[in-house]
Design an enzyme around this catalytic site. Sequence first.
Site, PDB file in Angstrom:
ATOM      1  CG  HIS A 161      14.085  84.895  14.488  1.00  0.00           C
ATOM      2  ND1 HIS A 161      14.754  85.566  13.483  1.00  0.00           N
ATOM      3  CD2 HIS A 161      13.972  85.782  15.515  1.00  0.00           C
ATOM      4  CE1 HIS A 161      15.024  86.795  13.879  1.00  0.00           C
ATOM      5  NE2 HIS A 161      14.561  86.955  15.101  1.00  0.00           N
ATOM      6  CE  LYS A 212      10.652  90.663  21.096  1.00  0.00           C
ATOM      7  NZ  LYS A 212      10.952  91.373  19.824  1.00  0.00           N
ATOM      8  CE1 TYR A 256      16.902  91.461  14.097  1.00  0.00           C
ATOM      9  CE2 TYR A 256      14.899  90.247  13.560  1.00  0.00           C
ATOM     10  CZ  TYR A 256      15.649  90.996  14.454  1.00  0.00           C
ATOM     11  OH  TYR A 256      15.138  91.285  15.690  1.00  0.00           O
ATOM     12  NE  ARG A 291      15.247  89.648  20.391  1.00  0.00           N
ATOM     13  CZ  ARG A 291      15.077  88.343  20.234  1.00  0.00           C
ATOM     14  NH1 ARG A 291      15.719  87.494  21.023  1.00  0.00           N
ATOM     15  NH2 ARG A 291      14.267  87.875  19.298  1.00  0.00           N
ATOM     16  NE  ARG A 302      17.996  89.657  17.169  1.00  0.00           N
ATOM     17  CZ  ARG A 302      18.032  88.392  17.556  1.00  0.00           C
ATOM     18  NH1 ARG A 302      19.161  87.894  18.021  1.00  0.00           N
ATOM     19  NH2 ARG A 302      16.956  87.621  17.495  1.00  0.00           N
ATOM     20  CG  HIS A 337      17.786  95.372  17.622  1.00  0.00           C
ATOM     21  ND1 HIS A 337      17.757  94.325  18.520  1.00  0.00           N
ATOM     22  CD2 HIS A 337      16.969  94.998  16.592  1.00  0.00           C
ATOM     23  CE1 HIS A 337      16.966  93.372  18.069  1.00  0.00           C
ATOM     24  NE2 HIS A 337      16.473  93.754  16.897  1.00  0.00           N
TER      25      HIS A 337
END
Length: 302
Positions: free
Chosen positions: A277, A178, A286, A155, A257, A254
């Site tokens: 994740h 994050k 994604y 990120r 990614r 973003h």
Amino acid sequence: MSRLLSATLGRIMPRYRTFADWLVIYRQIIEARPLQPKTLANRYSSLRYLSEAFAPRTISAIRPHEIAQLLRTLHQQFPHLARRVLIEARDVFQEAVAYGWIHSNPAAAVRHQRTQVARRRLTLDEWRQIHAWSQAHQPPWVPHMITLALVSAQRRGDLQKMAWGDVREGHLHVIQQKTGTLLRLPLELRLNVIGLSLGEAIEACRDYTTPGETLLRKSTGKPLVAPSLSARFEEAREGALGKHTGSGLPPSLHECRSLAERLYRKQGVDTRILLGHKRQSMTDTYNDDRGLSDGEWKTLEL
């Protein structure tokens, strides 16, 4: 009237106290949870909208349709914010139920308005054009940033704070801003379609400007601020591809990614771990290219 009830009946029956009274306790509850500072700040941001709408109200008098109206107003301009506020509303009132302040959760029956995905995915060809334009027209750190974004699949905030001290023992160590997830990415990780490894992308950041602690830095060697990364990517995207005229929003930084996830998955890389994740279902979002490959032939590999 709410103040009078809170000062009298509220002393013995919490349901007559105000939402503001409950927020004092609720803030203590979420501060006691093992949340990352950024997550906690986001929770407070969502909570602020609920506080502005209902702080002086008696907590037991707040009705589902009032919460729904607040969310409809937010959704008109900020659909993703409206979703976060609803999640917060459900939690704040559920904790009030658990603590005996109210008998039922007024936010439980409220449904979020469906939001059509607005941002378009990035293609590899577009990434190449953006990177080439950046090399020709922007400060040296920008093309390095665009490369790192794709090769590392991290990120914006993690790209910004990547430091030379994080490169050790054959790995790039990332503490994801994050989520707090701890990642060790091998420097041997190679994105075959561009013929570049993570180690090579990092090494290319060494001598392009004045030495500094971070991989991406200003000409003075000082670190960059996160908004600069997004702004420069948008500048490069428009320079390479022109003003966006299609439906939805143009690809942002973003989206590198998502592109990285799709490319690495084809190589057989465990992209759930690469992206940091906890659940495969998040990684799969994604992998969705949002229609970019519609109409293309799919080849079954034996």
